[in-house]
Design an enzyme around this catalytic site. Structure first.
Site, PDB file in Angstrom:
ATOM      1  N   GLU A 161      50.829  62.579  76.712  1.00  0.00           N
ATOM      2  CA  GLU A 161      50.578  61.568  75.191  1.00  0.00           C
ATOM      3  C   GLU A 161      48.821  61.147  75.778  1.00  0.00           C
ATOM      4  O   GLU A 161      48.247  62.254  75.143  1.00  0.00           O
ATOM      5  CB  GLU A 161      51.058  61.186  75.553  1.00  0.00           C
ATOM      6  CG  GLU A 161      50.202  59.537  74.287  1.00  0.00           C
ATOM      7  CD  GLU A 161      51.549  58.814  73.577  1.00  0.00           C
ATOM      8  OE1 GLU A 161      52.965  58.631  74.280  1.00  0.00           O
ATOM      9  OE2 GLU A 161      51.124  58.114  72.983  1.00  0.00           O
ATOM     10  N   GLU A 192      52.912  49.984  82.046  1.00  0.00           N
ATOM     11  CA  GLU A 192      52.533  49.713  80.617  1.00  0.00           C
ATOM     12  C   GLU A 192      53.365  48.839  79.680  1.00  0.00           C
ATOM     13  O   GLU A 192      52.965  47.951  78.831  1.00  0.00           O
ATOM     14  CB  GLU A 192      52.939  51.001  79.479  1.00  0.00           C
ATOM     15  CG  GLU A 192      53.170  51.327  78.325  1.00  0.00           C
ATOM     16  CD  GLU A 192      53.802  52.753  77.809  1.00  0.00           C
ATOM     17  OE1 GLU A 192      54.451  53.315  78.304  1.00  0.00           O
ATOM     18  OE2 GLU A 192      53.341  53.397  76.386  1.00  0.00           O
TER      19      GLU A 192
HETATM   20  C1  BGC Z   1      50.658  55.056  73.855  1.00  0.00           C
HETATM   21  C2  BGC Z   1      50.143  53.262  73.102  1.00  0.00           C
HETATM   22  C3  BGC Z   1      49.405  53.557  71.827  1.00  0.00           C
HETATM   23  C4  BGC Z   1      51.045  53.041  71.449  1.00  0.00           C
HETATM   24  C5  BGC Z   1      51.022  52.768  69.987  1.00  0.00           C
HETATM   25  C6  BGC Z   1      51.989  54.721  72.465  1.00  0.00           C
HETATM   26  O1  BGC Z   1      53.066  55.657  72.213  1.00  0.00           O
HETATM   27  O2  BGC Z   1      50.864  54.694  74.993  1.00  0.00           O
HETATM   28  O3  BGC Z   1      49.345  52.454  74.411  1.00  0.00           O
HETATM   29  O4  BGC Z   1      48.918  52.392  71.894  1.00  0.00           O
HETATM   30  O5  BGC Z   1      51.767  54.426  71.062  1.00  0.00           O
HETATM   31  O6  BGC Z   1      52.103  52.067  69.325  1.00  0.00           O
END
Ligand code: BGC
Length: 872
Positions: free
Chosen positions: A471, A741
């Protein structure tokens, strides 16, 4: 020693930058004095073409004259129009309120190539062999050339689509990593400028470059490789200035040659494979004869993009970390770095057989059986493969990749792992650490440590969500919730100046800001980030202006922000943003909240109102009074629509979740008389959950503010001190060294959570750091006199904390706040830097300064050190 000095001269937030493409660079300096209440009364900047020229009575570039002003930050260079390549030496003389005078040492800045017409170089790279979409070895590119005249100076202007590393006669041109970084490649690319004068010699010289796939043609996020382009390309222009004023220019062009090198595979997410058998010893040095077997490079058409000099500081190696332990699981060595870190390892091998392949796998956490837990990495391999030369010592550091990890598994190593086998190299964008927060509660100190490390690990060229899985994107929502905390911990002005340009470059033709910037998505709907994500395009410039008095950030972004606001206005005829009755994309809601739901249109409308308020303030800051009024009026209308839809009726929707209450309070969306109703609902919800929060990314960042501003300081501290999940300290009690997270990334009951979305290094929940500095330590900026020129100091002790000590290095110097509470007495040491003033709010009763009673516990002070006491 005189009592006044002037130091830390900077230009565009950097020290003696070269290669900046800015028409009117901004200058900064700091004053230092032992006296109290010092402010600058006048300054005089002089600028000259040479350092010696500064000594002259009439400097040849610019003399500002004695300017009666206290401005010492964001002062625009006012000399004649700057030409490409121009170096400007400057210094400043200041006078202060005590009649003292001080003269700085000389500093300089140097302009870059400024416009495309100055580029004579061509885009070059290797020929494409093999099937498209497969990994090709990284190519070595070389150019041999002669220098036969004396050299005054040499500058290398260089960039790439993809990544590059460059040497002159075998010497690296810099310590920067992952250059030129990731911008919106379809619009703009940054180039770097290096002073390579000491590397150039008479006779033969060799420019050598190595290209990596990087974000341009390697994997980005979950997409297949080559989203932006099929192979890396280099643009390099070496300009050697001779004593007679003439230039030798060595430009990337069809005369360069190339050959595959030892890096067989490289990818930001996947890692790197290096086979030393493919090394070409001496390839980047003079006298290399083998290049007769090399192929000429391919020359590519000129891409249609803006080339701009570096903004902010590139990524560098900042710290080395030694492992704390090595364990052996199923015969494999697993090295524990003791810190969840971002960067890569330096591998030192002793007496490994020639051709032996060593594989390193990286992970953040372990499974219960001690093996690596890698499922949360999703598609990112994070693997380094090195094939040995067979020398008694060989040292290898990967080139075009980075990993997020605490543990490294080593496979294929003969014999015991030595103490120096693995060293962790911590990499992030160049940012000075500016904040310090410490108290007597070790868990809170660890929380602060984790917040800072979450920032280090995710401010790698752009603010990313996470540094490990497939990501690592510039997610807008994450950035906006964390930016204020970030600006306490580190000097992030240059970093955000750079990324906010990318945000603007990623804006859609309809005015929407994306989910993440740069936007790498085949899906056109991702162009709209939705509530609390897209809004980063307005919130971040506002915070940069608040913390660094950066008006230019506001004026440069203004037109783009106005288009974004208009896109919201157009899409919300009834003033309800992402109205659920209208369908369509409604955003991410209160992402990762726990057992709670806040309607997306509530979040949308709340942020719509908030952005209008910030726009109105920013318009005012840059003198656009009519706009300020217009946005203010629109703000009122959206607010009324919000109250009507979410705060009316029997059971108002805004009161049904913590985040609904938090946004209502923090954005001042309800009438003053309703605030206590809303805050009571918030406290009730927290209590009903056994003093736990339920808010996700959107609400939790303002949660303690909402409580504090409505008189619920005790509840705010109770949440801060809460150790069971969901809470800030839960992860800390589980040994976290970064911010997780999820509130429930790992729990006793359920073990690891959803592996698809379970990063152990995501800074968003670190946004509580802002409250630690601003409310616990009480160091705040004033939007009406920003950049900490006027400091608001209002600590709110509580939560059983007996002592805290905090510091913030502002553009003016150090602000300090240290307090202790004991036996009903509050003692507070404060330091205010020169050329600023502070409003002091002393908590408790019976406030005194040096035994003098202070009416209402409030006073205005200038710079200096103070000791306040009160009864609490
Ligand atoms: C990310 C987040 C991001 C989100 C959106 C995720 O996959 O890691 O931090 O803000 O997607 O909802």
């Amino acid at each position: 020693m005189t009592s006044l000095s002037v130091h830390t001269l900077r230009c565009e937030y950097r020290t003696n930058p070269i290669g900046i493409d800015v028409e009117k660079p901004r200058l900064f300096w700091k004053l230092e004095s032992r006296l109290q209440d010092v402010f600058q009364t006048d300054y005089r900047i002089t600028a000259a073409l040479s350092e010696e020229g500064l000594e002259s009575e009439a400097p040849d570039l610019w003399d500002s004259g004695k300017v009666s002003s206290d401005q010492s930050v964001q002062v625009e260079y006012g000399g004649p129009k700057l030409a490409p390549r121009q170096r400007v030496w400057w210094r400043v003389e200041v006078w202060d309120s005590h009649g003292k005078r001080a003269l700085s040492r000389p500093a300089y800045f140097e302009i870059g190539l400024m416009n495309t017409a100055e580029w004579q170089a061509e885009w070059i790279g290797s020929w494409q062999f093999g099937a498209p979409k497969t990994q090709a070895p990284s190519h070595l590119l070389r150019k041999s050339f002669n220098v036969d005249q004396p050299v005054v100076q040499a500058r290398l202007y260089i960039t790439s689509l993809g990544l590059y590393e460059c040497t002159v006669n075998g010497k690296p041109v810099s310590e920067d990593c992952l250059t030129p970084g990731w911008t919106e490649y379809r619009k703009r690319i940054l180039y770097q400028t290096y002073d390579v004068t000491p590397h150039i010699s008479q006779g033969e010289n060799v420019l050598g470059a190595m290209l990596g796939d990087g974000w341009y043609c390697g994997h980005v996020s979950w997409l297949p490789r080559q989203f932006f382009g099929d192979r890396p390309k280099l643009l390099a222009q070496l300009e050697i200035l001779h004593t007679d004023g003439s230039y030798t220019r060595i430009c990337s062009d069809g005369s360069w040659t190339c050959h595959p090198g030892p890096i067989l595979e490289n990818d930001i997410l996947m890692g790197e494979t290096y086979d030393s058998a493919h090394e070409k010893p001496g390839w980047n040095l003079q006298g290399y004869k083998e290049d007769v077997h090399w192929l000429p490079v391919e020359v590519f058409p000129v891409p249609d993009l803006i080339l701009q000099g570096q903004i902010g500081e590139p990524v560098k190696r900042h710290e080395l970390i030694k492992p704390v332990a090595t364990s052996y699981v199923h015969g494999r060595a697993i090295v524990n770095m003791g810190q969840n870190m971002v960067g890569r390892v330096r591998l030192t091998l002793h007496n490994q057989p020639k051709g032996q392949t060593i594989t390193l796998k990286h992970a953040e956490v372990l499974n219960p059986d001690g093996t690596l837990y890698t499922t949360n990495l999703r598609g990112a391999k994070q693997q380094i493969v090195y094939t040995c030369k067979g020398e008694s010592i060989e040292v290898y550091e990967p080139h075009f990749t980075f990993q997020g990890f605490q543990y490294v598994e080593i496979n294929g190593h003969h014999g015991e792992i030595a103490e120096d086998t693995i060293v962790g190299i911590v990499m992030h964008s160049g940012m000075e650490v500016t904040g310090h927060f410490e108290c007597y509660e070790p868990l809170l100190n660890q929380l602060q440590h984790n917040i800072l490390w979450g920032q280090k690990g995710n401010f790698v060229d752009l603010p990313t969500d996470c540094p490990q899985r497939d990501e690592r994107l510039g997610w807008m929502g994450d950035a906006q919730v964390f930016i204020r905390t970030a600006a306490y911990n580190m000097d992030v002005a240059g970093f955000f100046n750079r990324w906010l340009q990318t945000v603007e470059d990623s804006q859609s033709s309809k005015g929407e800001y994306p989910m993440y910037a740069p936007l790498a998505s085949p899906n056109p709907t991702d162009a709209d980030g939705g509530p609390a994500w897209a809004d980063a395009g307005v919130i971040c410039p506002y915070i940069i202006h608040l913390c660094y008095a950066d008006k230019r950030q506001v004026s440069d972004r203004y037109e783009s922000m106005a288009r974004f606001i208009q896109s919201m206005v157009d899409a919300a005829p009834n003033l309800i943003r992402v109205d659920r009755d209208r369908g369509g994309w409604r955003g991410f809601g209160d992402w990762l909240s726990i057992n709670a739901y806040t309607p997306e249109d509530l979040i949308g409308t709340a942020f719509f109102a908030y952005c209008l308020q910030l726009m109105s303030e920013m318009a005012l800051a840059i003198g656009k009074h009519e706009d300020a009024e217009k946005y203010k009026a629109e703000h009122e209308r959206v607010k009324s629509a919000y109250v009507e839809k979410f705060l009316s009726g029997e059971s108002p929707e805004a009161l049904t979740s913590q985040t609904g209450c938090i946004l209502t309070l923090h954005f001042h969306l309800c009438p003053a008389e309703m605030r206590s109703v809303v805050s009571d609902a918030l406290v009730k919800d927290i209590e009903s959950r056994g003093m736990h929060l339920s808010a996700g990314f959107v609400g939790s960042s303002y949660l303690n503010d909402a409580l504090t501003s409505t008189g619920h300081l005790d509840t705010a501290y109770a949440l801060l001190n809460q150790k069971t999940w969901p809470s800030w300290l839960y992860a800390v009690t589980k040994g976290a060294t970064t911010i997780w997270e999820r509130w429930d990334g790992w729990t006793e009951e359920n073990g690891y959570q959803d592996p698809g979305m379970n990063s152990f290094n995501h800074y968003a929940y670190g946004a509580i750091g802002d409250w630690l500095y601003r409310t616990v330590a009480g160091i705040d900026a004033d939007p009406l006199d920003p950049g900490y020129h006027h400091i608001i100091m209002a600590p709110q002790p509580g939560g059983g904390l007996s002592h805290i000590s905090a510091k913030l290095e502002t553009l003016y110097g150090t602000v300090k706040s240290s307090w202790s509470v004991g036996n009903g007495a509050f003692t507070w040491e404060v330091e205010v830097p020169p050329n600023t003033h502070a409003t002091i709010y002393i908590p408790g009763t019976n406030a005194k300064h040096n035994e003098l009673v202070i009416e209402n516990g409030t006073l205005e002070v200038g710079s200096g050190r103070y000791l306040f006491t009160s009864s609490v």
